[in-house]
Design an enzyme around this catalytic site. Structure first.
Site, short mmCIF file in Angstrom:
data_model
loop_
_atom_site.label_atom_id
_atom_site.label_comp_id
_atom_site.label_asym_id
_atom_site.label_seq_id
_atom_site.Cartn_x
_atom_site.Cartn_y
_atom_site.Cartn_z
N GLY A 17 0.82 -1.21 0.00
CA GLY A 17 0.00 0.00 0.00
C GLY A 17 0.85 1.26 0.00
N ASP A 18 0.20 2.40 -0.19
CA ASP A 18 0.87 3.71 -0.18
C ASP A 18 1.92 3.84 -1.27
OD1 ASP A 18 -0.55 4.27 2.23
OD2 ASP A 18 0.94 3.11 3.32
N GLU A 19 1.72 3.17 -2.39
CA GLU A 19 2.73 3.19 -3.46
C GLU A 19 2.61 4.43 -4.34
OE1 GLU A 19 0.49 0.73 -3.14
OE2 GLU A 19 1.51 -1.18 -2.77
N LYS A 21 -0.70 5.19 -5.79
CA LYS A 21 -1.75 4.86 -6.76
C LYS A 21 -2.60 6.08 -7.10
CE LYS A 21 -3.23 1.66 -3.99
NZ LYS A 21 -2.13 1.63 -3.02
N ASN A 43 -10.26 3.01 4.78
CA ASN A 43 -8.87 2.73 5.20
C ASN A 43 -7.88 3.27 4.18
OD1 ASN A 43 -9.80 0.82 3.35
ND2 ASN A 43 -8.84 -0.93 4.32
N GLY A 45 -6.08 5.92 1.56
CA GLY A 45 -5.79 7.36 1.56
C GLY A 45 -5.02 7.67 0.30
N HIS A 46 -5.71 8.12 -0.73
CA HIS A 46 -5.06 8.37 -2.01
C HIS A 46 -4.82 9.87 -2.16
CE1 HIS A 46 -6.57 4.29 -3.75
NE2 HIS A 46 -5.69 4.18 -2.79
N THR A 131 -6.42 0.34 10.57
CA THR A 131 -6.66 1.78 10.51
C THR A 131 -7.82 2.20 11.43
OG1 THR A 131 -8.18 1.50 8.66
CG2 THR A 131 -5.87 1.90 8.10
N GLN A 226 -5.01 -0.11 -1.06
CA GLN A 226 -4.01 -0.91 -0.32
C GLN A 226 -3.04 -1.57 -1.32
OE1 GLN A 226 -7.61 -1.67 0.82
NE2 GLN A 226 -7.23 0.26 1.82
N ARG A 305 0.19 7.73 10.85
CA ARG A 305 1.23 6.92 11.49
C ARG A 305 2.52 6.93 10.67
NH1 ARG A 305 -1.58 1.17 12.14
NH2 ARG A 305 -2.52 1.81 10.17
N ARG A 307 5.42 5.51 8.61
CA ARG A 307 5.52 4.24 7.87
C ARG A 307 6.87 3.61 8.11
NH1 ARG A 307 3.29 7.30 2.63
NH2 ARG A 307 1.08 7.25 3.12
N ASP A 335 12.82 9.99 -6.87
CA ASP A 335 13.54 11.18 -6.38
C ASP A 335 13.90 11.09 -4.90
OD1 ASP A 335 10.57 11.35 -6.37
OD2 ASP A 335 10.96 13.10 -5.11
N GLY A 417 8.35 12.94 -8.38
CA GLY A 417 7.91 14.03 -7.50
C GLY A 417 6.42 13.94 -7.32
#
Ligand code: IMP
Length: 427
Positions: A17-19, A21, A43, A45-46, A131, A226, A305, A307, A335, A417
């Site tokens: 997750g958090d890649e 997307k 849950n 967060g984009h 979450t 996710q 939170r 990571r 970057d 970026g």
């Protein structure tokens, strides 16, 4: 990526997750007719950056910032209705025209206040580091056939019974936890009755709408939330979310044919992060974690939170390529590595005298493993202004080439970026 033969694309996270997307969906949405969420809920967060503004979307599909793109929330999502309308109202306040552009599957299940209560009070949820958005308990009720769907709001008498049953079940669980908190059916019902007209106004058969749009040749983007390693079947169980985050979940979670998905884009960071508990084989030590967390602003978009951070893990991503049938990768946050002296790339896990290159299903197999790294020279120069591969330093290109060879999937985008324009398109 959309062309005459590629009309439906699924975007998935290929790590934990958090890649990034949200950014990729936003970039691709420019040429899409529809953007559809298929699993998860609040849950997610984009984050999408437009100019100096950044918008975090939890439930509304990330295509909403493009006027003219229609957005839908599929049956596979568990929807927190109040949270979604707060998000919608926030968008409207900043000038985004949402009217007539947001559709909700009438089959989607609703996250009730008691689901959130159970999630927050549960020791198991704490151990996993959920979450706290009620996701697990809402999916539990869905699978146990006691969930409440959007379409139930059309039937007040049935709704009352379902809410009473759900509340009673939640209270039994809370009492089993030894919690003194209790859910209240009348409160839940009153909240649902207040919100029902607004929800029903956007409710429809999303599977039918998207299937029809596909027949007419529409460009459809299926937005995963996710990451693949958080998939309830294919992730690091039990340290996972409660839905199928992988590409297969998209057909089920929207109600369209799996054969209608033409391409699967996997989004990966140029390193690895994870929020919550569970294995992260390439995790940095505390000092390095702190350094990369600061460079990459690695704090959860939903919970804030910090990571956990580590090197890129080619074993993990190669596994994600296979499980999702990825046709391309988007490698983000290159970057963030710009100032590092040397960069590690995990190519296998050493156990005794052997090197494991397939990600195991049994987490016990990860105990005591040592990641095997290939080391790359840092490039010591900013990549933020690169707009083509040729603009990237040779060392950065060598790193990207090796990733693609190891995971057996070509990169189609490299993001350098947070801004929309900071991206290298390779297709
Ligand atoms: P849940 O989805 O809230 O039940 O949380 C289960 C696990 O998935 C926890 O480790 C969470 O930190 C993780 N998780 C859930 N949603 C996201 C997300 O959008 N990004 C990253 N991790 C997530």
């Amino acid at each position: 990526m959309f062309d005459t033969s590629t009309r439906t694309i699924v975007i998935v996270g290929a790590q934990w997750g958090d890649e990034g997307k949200g950014k990729l969906v936003d970039v691709l949405a420019e040429r899409a007719d529809w953007v559809v969420r298929y699993q998860g809920g609040a849950n997610a967060g984009h984050t999408v950056h437009v100019g100096d503004e950044s918008t975090v979307l939890h439930q509304v599909p990330s295509g909403i910032l493009h006027p003219g793109v229609r957005c839908a929330i599929g049956n596979g999502v568990v929807l927190d209705p109040e949270g979604m309308f707060e998000e919608v109202d926030g968008l409207v306040a900043t000038g985004v025209d949402v009217a007539g552009r947001l559709y909700l599957s009438d089959r989607a299940h609703l996250v009730m206040p008691y689901h959130k209560l159970v999630d927050k009070e549960s020791a198991a949820s704490k151990a996993i580091g959920t979450t706290g958005r009620g996701i697990g308990p809402a999916y539990e009720d869905k699978v146990a056939r006691r969930g409440i769907r959007v379409l139930d709001l059309r039937h007040p008498a049935r709704l009352r019974v379902l809410v009473e049953q759900g509340t009673e079940h939640a209270n039994q669980i809370l009492s089993g936890f030894g919690s003194n908190k209790r859910a209240d059916a009348a409160f839940t019902l009153a909240a649902l009755e207040r919100i029902a007209p607004r929800l029903l106004a956007i409710a429809e058969d999303v599977g039918l709408a998207i299937s029809r749009a596909q027949k007419q040749g529409a460009a459809v983007l299926l937005e995963g939330a996710q990451g693949s390693l958080l998939d309830v079947d294919h992730g690091t169980y039990p340290f996972v979310t409660s839905s199928n985050t992988t590409a297969g979940g998209a057909a089920v979670g929207v109600g369209i044919s799996p054969r209608s998905i033409d391409a699967a884009l996997g989004v990966v960071k140029a390193y690895t992060t994870r929020v919550g508990a569970g294995p992260l084989p390439t995790e940095f030590d505390a000092a390095m974690s702190q350094q990369v967390r600061t460079l990459g602003n690695e704090f959860g978009a939903t919970t804030g939170r910090p990571r956990r951070c580590g090197w890129f893990d080619a074993v993990v991503v190669r596994y994600a390529v296979r499980v999702n049938g990825l046709t391309g990768l988007a490698i983000t946050k290159l970057d963030v590595l710009d100032t590092l002296e040397r960069i590690g790339l995990c190519v296998g896990f050493r156990v005794g005298g052997e090197v494991m290159t397939e990600f195991p299903g049994d987490l016990a197999d990860l105990e005591g493993i040592e990641p095997v790294y290939e080391w790359f020279d840092g490039w010591g120069t900013s990549t933020a202004e690169a707009r083509s591969l040729a603009d990237l330093p040779t060392a950065a290109r060598a790193y990207l080439d090796r990733i693609q060879a190891l995971v057996e999937c070509p990169a189609q985008y490299v993001s350098v970026g947070t801004r929309r324009d900071q991206i290298i398109g390779l297709v």
